[in-house]
Scaffold this active site. Structure first.
Site, short mmCIF file in Angstrom:
data_model
loop_
_atom_site.label_atom_id
_atom_site.label_comp_id
_atom_site.label_asym_id
_atom_site.label_seq_id
_atom_site.Cartn_x
_atom_site.Cartn_y
_atom_site.Cartn_z
N ARG A 199 51.35 40.05 37.90
CA ARG A 199 50.44 40.93 38.72
C ARG A 199 50.97 41.50 39.95
NH1 ARG A 199 46.74 35.76 40.61
NH2 ARG A 199 46.64 35.56 38.28
N HIS A 200 52.04 40.74 40.68
CA HIS A 200 52.82 41.46 41.68
C HIS A 200 54.25 41.55 41.55
CE1 HIS A 200 52.84 37.11 42.48
NE2 HIS A 200 51.78 36.87 42.96
N HIS B 259 51.77 26.99 51.29
CA HIS B 259 50.66 27.25 50.73
C HIS B 259 49.48 27.39 51.78
CE1 HIS B 259 47.62 28.69 47.98
NE2 HIS B 259 48.44 28.97 46.95
N GLU C 245 59.76 31.27 42.40
CA GLU C 245 58.46 30.39 42.06
C GLU C 245 58.38 31.01 40.64
OE1 GLU C 245 55.42 30.95 44.63
OE2 GLU C 245 56.26 29.98 46.21
N HIS D 290 57.32 35.19 43.68
CA HIS D 290 56.83 34.10 42.14
C HIS D 290 56.79 35.14 41.18
CE1 HIS D 290 53.18 31.67 40.72
NE2 HIS D 290 54.06 31.97 39.84
N THR E 128 45.51 32.82 43.26
CA THR E 128 46.91 32.03 43.84
C THR E 128 46.94 30.74 43.36
OG1 THR E 128 48.15 31.76 45.79
CG2 THR E 128 45.78 31.41 46.00
N THR E 129 48.08 30.12 43.33
CA THR E 129 48.43 29.02 42.78
C THR E 129 47.46 27.78 43.33
OG1 THR E 129 50.75 29.55 43.15
CG2 THR E 129 50.45 27.35 42.45
N ARG F 106 48.02 50.19 43.31
CA ARG F 106 48.08 51.47 43.16
C ARG F 106 49.18 52.24 42.26
NH1 ARG F 106 45.16 54.96 46.68
NH2 ARG F 106 43.36 53.98 47.09
N ASP G 37 55.64 38.33 47.70
CA ASP G 37 54.43 38.63 46.51
C ASP G 37 53.59 39.45 47.10
OD1 ASP G 37 55.98 36.53 45.46
OD2 ASP G 37 54.20 35.33 45.14
N HIS G 38 53.17 39.37 48.17
CA HIS G 38 51.82 40.14 48.62
C HIS G 38 52.40 41.67 49.00
CE1 HIS G 38 49.31 37.16 48.34
NE2 HIS G 38 49.84 36.15 49.06
N GLU H 239 58.14 20.29 47.02
CA GLU H 239 57.43 21.11 48.01
C GLU H 239 55.90 20.70 48.06
OE1 GLU H 239 57.58 25.32 47.67
OE2 GLU H 239 55.99 25.74 48.84
N GLY I 201 53.80 33.06 52.83
CA GLY I 201 53.63 34.35 52.44
C GLY I 201 52.71 35.29 53.03
N HIS I 202 51.36 34.91 52.60
CA HIS I 202 50.01 35.76 53.13
C HIS I 202 50.02 36.01 54.39
CE1 HIS I 202 46.03 36.87 53.30
NE2 HIS I 202 46.29 37.65 52.17
N ARG J 150 55.36 36.07 37.90
CA ARG J 150 54.12 35.38 37.07
C ARG J 150 54.21 35.95 35.88
NH1 ARG J 150 49.76 33.01 40.80
NH2 ARG J 150 48.59 32.33 38.97
N ASN K 114 57.75 34.61 51.58
CA ASN K 114 57.37 35.02 50.24
C ASN K 114 56.95 36.28 50.37
OD1 ASN K 114 55.29 35.54 48.32
ND2 ASN K 114 55.31 33.25 47.62
N1 PXP Z 1 54.82 27.97 47.96
C1 PXP Z 1 54.28 28.09 46.80
C2 PXP Z 1 54.93 27.02 45.72
C3 PXP Z 1 53.30 29.03 46.33
O1 PXP Z 1 53.04 29.04 44.99
C4 PXP Z 1 52.92 29.80 47.24
C5 PXP Z 1 52.12 30.96 46.95
O2 PXP Z 1 52.85 32.01 46.09
C6 PXP Z 1 53.22 29.69 48.79
C7 PXP Z 1 54.10 28.84 48.97
C8 PXP Z 1 53.13 30.82 49.66
O3 PXP Z 1 51.63 30.67 50.03
P1 PXP Z 1 50.94 31.60 50.89
O4 PXP Z 1 51.12 33.04 50.63
O5 PXP Z 1 49.47 31.13 51.04
O6 PXP Z 1 51.62 31.46 52.35
#
Ligand code: PXP
Length: 245
Positions: free
Chosen positions: A49-50, A192, A70, A43, A100-101, A18, A9-10, A151, A214-215, A45, A7
């Site tokens: 936001r990202h 997650h 997502e 994702h 976050t979700t 910025r 997103d980050h 999931e 992701g994170h 959103r 993922n």
């Molecule tokens: N799966 C889903 C459905 C999510 O919403 C997220 C966060 O966007 C993730 C996985 C990934 O989570 P993390 O960034 O904590 O690894």
């Protein structure tokens, strides 16, 4: 082998902080795939936001593996998904105020609306996964609503202290729900909050086919680079899966 979808997103979060054009989540996605990721998750959103619309359109053109979008089951995002046609859409609940979700979909309260969205996306040839709390009822409801994948939300397991009774309880919950997902004929994914230390036990779950992470990967990539971060995660997943054999 368990598939890893990274993922990105980050990467976009850092960019939006910025309002710059860097770092680019599309470029990061390419590097993740070169390092061995099987797919990319992003994702989009409602509050943007990202990840931005531009990112998803470019990811559609550049991702060679699976592109998993997502999204909330809301008309404006569904319309975009129908235009962009990711390989998969994972429906998630979305609240403006959350960081976050926070939980899985409410399949009891929102089942009818989610079912309609599943059908719309599937009719357009897009695979649909539902992000659910690790409950057997939710697993069965996902099948009834027409999803091809569920999931499991691993957040509660990840919040429990490593090796604690609470963590063991959460793993048992994940295992039971995972069995129910497989028994209902759906593919099993999880995600997650997973990191290099806690992913092994989840990778050892029976029937697990896919992880969305992701994170922790992007956080490690900031320090050691994307390739190393992805390779290290693959190794942690493989070690966990081997432990289960
Ligand atoms: N799966 C889903 C459905 C999510 O919403 C997220 C966060 O966007 C993730 C996985 C990934 O989570 P993390 O960034 O904590 O690894």
């Amino acid at each position: 082998m368990i598939r890893l979808h990274v993922n990105v997103d980050h990467v976009a979060t850092l960019r939006q902080q910025r309002d710059t054009i860097y770092p680019d989540p599309v470029l990061a996605a390419g590097l993740c795939e070169l390092a061995g990721a099987d797919g990319i998750t992003a994702h989009l959103r409602e509050d943007r936001r990202h990840i931005q619309e531009r990112d998803v359109r470019l990811l559609r053109q550049t991702v060679r593996g699976v592109l998993n979008l997502e999204m909330a089951a809301v008309p404006s995002i569904v319309d975009l998904a129908l235009q962009i046609k990711p390989d998969f859409c994972t429906l998630v609940p979305e609240k403006r105020e959350e960081r976050t979700t926070e939980g899985g979909l409410d399949l009891r309260g929102q089942g009818a609306a989610i079912g309609r969205t599943v059908r719309t996306l599937r009719d357009a040839g897009i695979g649909v996964s539902l992000f659910i709390d690790p409950e057997e009822d939710a697993a069965r409801a996902s099948a009834d609503l027409g999803a091809v994948c569920a999931e499991l939300h691993t957040g509660d397991y990840c919040h429990a202290a490593s090796g604690s009774a609470a963590a063991r309880r959460e793993l048992t919950r994940l295992e039971k729900a995972g069995r129910a997902v497989a028994d209902a004929g759906l593919r099993l994914a999880a995600g997650h909050g997973l990191d290099y230390a806690n992913v092994g036990a989840v990778a050892a779950l029976p029937f697990l086919e896919e992880l969305n992470i992701g994170h922790s990967i992007i956080a490690r990539a900031v320090l050691v680079g994307v390739e190393r971060a992805v390779v290290d995660m693959r190794a942690a997943i493989a070690a966990g899966a081997r432990g289960a054999e």
